[in-house]
Scaffold this motif. Structure first.
Motif, PDB file in Angstrom:
ATOM      1  N   SER A  71       0.860  -1.183   0.000  1.00  0.00           N
ATOM      2  CA  SER A  71       0.000   0.000   0.000  1.00  0.00           C
ATOM      3  C   SER A  71       0.892   1.227   0.000  1.00  0.00           C
ATOM      4  O   SER A  71       2.124   1.124   0.041  1.00  0.00           O
ATOM      5  N   SER A  72       0.292   2.405  -0.059  1.00  0.00           N
ATOM      6  CA  SER A  72       1.077   3.644  -0.086  1.00  0.00           C
ATOM      7  C   SER A  72       1.796   3.908   1.223  1.00  0.00           C
ATOM      8  O   SER A  72       2.714   4.721   1.292  1.00  0.00           O
ATOM      9  N   THR A  73       1.401   3.205   2.283  1.00  0.00           N
ATOM     10  CA  THR A  73       1.995   3.466   3.602  1.00  0.00           C
ATOM     11  C   THR A  73       2.716   2.270   4.207  1.00  0.00           C
ATOM     12  O   THR A  73       3.355   2.399   5.244  1.00  0.00           O
ATOM     13  N   TYR A  74       2.620   1.092   3.571  1.00  0.00           N
ATOM     14  CA  TYR A  74       3.227  -0.093   4.171  1.00  0.00           C
ATOM     15  C   TYR A  74       4.054  -0.857   3.150  1.00  0.00           C
ATOM     16  O   TYR A  74       3.578  -1.168   2.060  1.00  0.00           O
ATOM     17  N   SER A  75       5.295  -1.145   3.514  1.00  0.00           N
ATOM     18  CA  SER A  75       6.189  -1.912   2.657  1.00  0.00           C
ATOM     19  C   SER A  75       6.504  -3.248   3.318  1.00  0.00           C
ATOM     20  O   SER A  75       6.755  -3.306   4.526  1.00  0.00           O
ATOM     21  N   ILE A  76       6.502  -4.314   2.525  1.00  0.00           N
ATOM     22  CA  ILE A  76       6.857  -5.635   3.040  1.00  0.00           C
ATOM     23  C   ILE A  76       8.331  -5.660   3.431  1.00  0.00           C
ATOM     24  O   ILE A  76       8.712  -6.154   4.480  1.00  0.00           O
ATOM     25  N   LEU A  77       9.157  -5.124   2.535  1.00  0.00           N
ATOM     26  CA  LEU A  77      10.596  -5.044   2.771  1.00  0.00           C
ATOM     27  C   LEU A  77      11.065  -3.641   2.413  1.00  0.00           C
ATOM     28  O   LEU A  77      10.630  -3.060   1.427  1.00  0.00           O
ATOM     29  N   THR A  78      11.953  -3.091   3.219  1.00  0.00           N
ATOM     30  CA  THR A  78      12.489  -1.762   2.941  1.00  0.00           C
ATOM     31  C   THR A  78      13.911  -1.873   2.398  1.00  0.00           C
ATOM     32  O   THR A  78      14.536  -2.942   2.466  1.00  0.00           O
ATOM     33  N   ILE A  79      14.427  -0.766   1.896  1.00  0.00           N
ATOM     34  CA  ILE A  79      15.773  -0.759   1.326  1.00  0.00           C
ATOM     35  C   ILE A  79      16.815  -1.170   2.359  1.00  0.00           C
ATOM     36  O   ILE A  79      17.726  -1.954   2.064  1.00  0.00           O
ATOM     37  N   ASP A  80      16.692  -0.655   3.587  1.00  0.00           N
ATOM     38  CA  ASP A  80      17.703  -1.005   4.598  1.00  0.00           C
ATOM     39  C   ASP A  80      17.639  -2.482   4.970  1.00  0.00           C
ATOM     40  O   ASP A  80      18.678  -3.117   5.203  1.00  0.00           O
ATOM     41  N   HIS A  81      16.431  -3.065   4.996  1.00  0.00           N
ATOM     42  CA  HIS A  81      16.305  -4.503   5.266  1.00  0.00           C
ATOM     43  C   HIS A  81      17.021  -5.317   4.186  1.00  0.00           C
ATOM     44  O   HIS A  81      17.801  -6.233   4.483  1.00  0.00           O
ATOM     45  N   LEU A  82      16.732  -4.977   2.938  1.00  0.00           N
ATOM     46  CA  LEU A  82      17.290  -5.729   1.814  1.00  0.00           C
ATOM     47  C   LEU A  82      18.794  -5.540   1.703  1.00  0.00           C
ATOM     48  O   LEU A  82      19.526  -6.489   1.399  1.00  0.00           O
ATOM     49  N   ALA A  83      19.276  -4.327   1.947  1.00  0.00           N
ATOM     50  CA  ALA A  83      20.716  -4.067   1.881  1.00  0.00           C
ATOM     51  C   ALA A  83      21.449  -4.876   2.952  1.00  0.00           C
ATOM     52  O   ALA A  83      22.500  -5.472   2.681  1.00  0.00           O
ATOM     53  N   TRP A  84      20.890  -4.905   4.168  1.00  0.00           N
ATOM     54  CA  TRP A  84      21.535  -5.679   5.243  1.00  0.00           C
ATOM     55  C   TRP A  84      21.527  -7.169   4.918  1.00  0.00           C
ATOM     56  O   TRP A  84      22.520  -7.864   5.144  1.00  0.00           O
ATOM     57  N   LEU A  85      20.408  -7.679   4.391  1.00  0.00           N
ATOM     58  CA  LEU A  85      20.314  -9.094   4.048  1.00  0.00           C
ATOM     59  C   LEU A  85      21.340  -9.454   2.973  1.00  0.00           C
ATOM     60  O   LEU A  85      22.006 -10.500   3.060  1.00  0.00           O
ATOM     61  N   CYS A  86      21.489  -8.577   1.983  1.00  0.00           N
ATOM     62  CA  CYS A  86      22.478  -8.806   0.928  1.00  0.00           C
ATOM     63  C   CYS A  86      23.886  -8.823   1.516  1.00  0.00           C
ATOM     64  O   CYS A  86      24.709  -9.687   1.181  1.00  0.00           O
ATOM     65  N   LEU A  87      24.175  -7.878   2.399  1.00  0.00           N
ATOM     66  CA  LEU A  87      25.487  -7.823   3.047  1.00  0.00           C
ATOM     67  C   LEU A  87      25.750  -9.097   3.857  1.00  0.00           C
ATOM     68  O   LEU A  87      26.844  -9.667   3.795  1.00  0.00           O
ATOM     69  N   PHE A  88      24.746  -9.546   4.593  1.00  0.00           N
ATOM     70  CA  PHE A  88      24.876 -10.761   5.390  1.00  0.00           C
ATOM     71  C   PHE A  88      25.216 -11.971   4.511  1.00  0.00           C
ATOM     72  O   PHE A  88      26.130 -12.744   4.815  1.00  0.00           O
ATOM     73  N   LEU A  89      24.494 -12.120   3.412  1.00  0.00           N
ATOM     74  CA  LEU A  89      24.729 -13.252   2.514  1.00  0.00           C
ATOM     75  C   LEU A  89      26.120 -13.193   1.887  1.00  0.00           C
ATOM     76  O   LEU A  89      26.799 -14.223   1.754  1.00  0.00           O
ATOM     77  N   LEU A  90      26.559 -12.011   1.514  1.00  0.00           N
ATOM     78  CA  LEU A  90      27.889 -11.858   0.916  1.00  0.00           C
ATOM     79  C   LEU A  90      28.982 -12.205   1.927  1.00  0.00           C
ATOM     80  O   LEU A  90      29.977 -12.864   1.590  1.00  0.00           O
ATOM     81  N   LEU A  91      28.801 -11.772   3.166  1.00  0.00           N
ATOM     82  CA  LEU A  91      29.786 -12.092   4.204  1.00  0.00           C
ATOM     83  C   LEU A  91      29.781 -13.589   4.521  1.00  0.00           C
ATOM     84  O   LEU A  91      30.826 -14.161   4.859  1.00  0.00           O
ATOM     85  N   CYS A  92      28.625 -14.218   4.395  1.00  0.00           N
ATOM     86  CA  CYS A  92      28.554 -15.671   4.582  1.00  0.00           C
ATOM     87  C   CYS A  92      29.413 -16.391   3.548  1.00  0.00           C
ATOM     88  O   CYS A  92      30.027 -17.426   3.851  1.00  0.00           O
ATOM     89  N   VAL A  93      29.467 -15.833   2.335  1.00  0.00           N
ATOM     90  CA  VAL A  93      30.266 -16.453   1.268  1.00  0.00           C
ATOM     91  C   VAL A  93      31.735 -16.489   1.649  1.00  0.00           C
ATOM     92  O   VAL A  93      32.439 -17.461   1.374  1.00  0.00           O
ATOM     93  N   ASP A 104      37.427  -8.113   0.557  1.00  0.00           N
ATOM     94  CA  ASP A 104      37.573  -7.020  -0.410  1.00  0.00           C
ATOM     95  C   ASP A 104      36.657  -7.233  -1.613  1.00  0.00           C
ATOM     96  O   ASP A 104      36.060  -6.277  -2.136  1.00  0.00           O
ATOM     97  N   GLU A 105      36.565  -8.478  -2.056  1.00  0.00           N
ATOM     98  CA  GLU A 105      35.742  -8.789  -3.226  1.00  0.00           C
ATOM     99  C   GLU A 105      34.255  -8.615  -2.929  1.00  0.00           C
ATOM    100  O   GLU A 105      33.521  -8.013  -3.722  1.00  0.00           O
ATOM    101  N   VAL A 106      33.806  -9.102  -1.783  1.00  0.00           N
ATOM    102  CA  VAL A 106      32.383  -8.965  -1.473  1.00  0.00           C
ATOM    103  C   VAL A 106      32.035  -7.510  -1.145  1.00  0.00           C
ATOM    104  O   VAL A 106      30.911  -7.069  -1.391  1.00  0.00           O
ATOM    105  N   ALA A 107      32.989  -6.754  -0.610  1.00  0.00           N
ATOM    106  CA  ALA A 107      32.748  -5.334  -0.347  1.00  0.00           C
ATOM    107  C   ALA A 107      32.510  -4.592  -1.655  1.00  0.00           C
ATOM    108  O   ALA A 107      31.609  -3.742  -1.756  1.00  0.00           O
ATOM    109  N   LEU A 108      33.291  -4.922  -2.675  1.00  0.00           N
ATOM    110  CA  LEU A 108      33.124  -4.289  -3.981  1.00  0.00           C
ATOM    111  C   LEU A 108      31.777  -4.668  -4.601  1.00  0.00           C
ATOM    112  O   LEU A 108      31.091  -3.821  -5.181  1.00  0.00           O
ATOM    113  N   VAL A 109      31.400  -5.940  -4.464  1.00  0.00           N
ATOM    114  CA  VAL A 109      30.099  -6.384  -4.964  1.00  0.00           C
ATOM    115  C   VAL A 109      28.979  -5.626  -4.256  1.00  0.00           C
ATOM    116  O   VAL A 109      28.026  -5.159  -4.891  1.00  0.00           O
TER     117      VAL A 109
END
Length: 266
Positions: A71-93, A104-109
């Motif tokens: 809806s115009s006022t509710y988001s399932i996922l926000t940018i900060d949620h998704l960015a953190w999740l992506c960072l977590f997965l990259l660090l897991c690699v 260094d490689e995952v930081a660049l990604v």
């Protein structure tokens, strides 16, 4: 030059049709551009060989690009949620690969995912603005293009003082100022036709910011390509280079105008 013009006309026409249609059409176009842009980023940094990080990068940029809103006022996922999740997965690699894929490689990604994903995200957010989404999107694009054209023609005619010779030798201070003036004029024209949406003082401020930030975005891409020793980020657009070559200003301008609340929120 002929190929460049033909590509520009065809791509431009298709872009404006999908922009006008909006909703899923424009979202699909921007999502496609974001994935191609991410692919170019990975390739020019030699990161395609890391399959796990590449997969996370594509998923991350797709997730950041699309507004996950019910809806115009509710988001399932926000940018900060998704960015953190992506960072977590990259660090897991880095852990799972036992540092064969380095920090260094995952930081660049991760930088690439945020740079491309967030930039394209706010293009869709702008088009989704309830009151005048098409108006605001076209306004920002026109000011960006006016800046580029104004800087080129003013610089060609009057340019004498280099703007940043170590980064982009052909750009001049006169050209940069010309781009600012033309961008402000274009923004004021939008205000003239829709004063109910954009006042004169808002138009001047918006035109100024888009011109300055847009040219900085262009210089950022120039600096990066100079470090990498490449002319273009890709070859998908004959005569124009890659997607990132064409959208360098877009990726910086759209988030900035939202960050500073110079246009309404979706």
């Amino acid at each position: 030059m002929k190929q460049r013009i033909i590509t520009g006309v065809i791509a431009g026409a298709a872009f404006f049709v999908l922009l006008y249609l909006g909703t899923y059409w424009f979202t699909a176009l921007i999502l496609l551009l974001s994935l191609i842009g991410m692919d170019e980023f990975l390739r020019m940094n030699g990161l395609k060989k890391f399959k796990a990080t590449s997969l996370i990068a594509y998923l991350g940029v797709a997730g950041l690009t699309v507004p996950w809103r019910v809806s115009s006022t509710y988001s399932i996922l926000t940018i900060d949620h998704l960015a953190w999740l992506c960072l977590f997965l990259l660090l897991c690699v880095t852990v799972i690969s036992k540092n064969k894929v380095t920090i260094d490689e995952v930081a660049l990604v991760f930088i690439g995912v945020v740079y491309v994903g967030v930039g394209f995200h706010y293009m869709i957010e702008t088009r989704m603005i309830e009151n005048g989404g098409l108006f605001w999107t076209v306004l920002v694009f026109f000011c960006i293009w006016a800046t580029d054209s104004g800087a080129y023609f003013t610089g060609s005619a009057f340019g004498k003082h280099p703007l940043w010779p170590t980064i982009s030798p052909k750009k001049s201070i006169e050209g940069a100022l010309g781009g600012v003036v033309i961008s402000i004029i274009v923004a004021c024209l939008f205000s003239f036709f829709r004063p109910d949406l954009l006042s004169w003082n808002q138009a001047v401020l918006l035109g100024l910011l888009i011109a300055v930030v847009g040219q900085m975005g262009d210089l950022m891409q120039s600096a990066y390509k100079r470090v990498k020793g490449i002319k273009d980020t890709g070859t998908i657009l004959p005569g124009h280079g890659g997607v990132l070559d064409r959208v360098d200003s877009w990726l910086i301008v759209f988030p900035m105008v939202h960050l500073l609340s110079l246009i309404p929120h979706a």
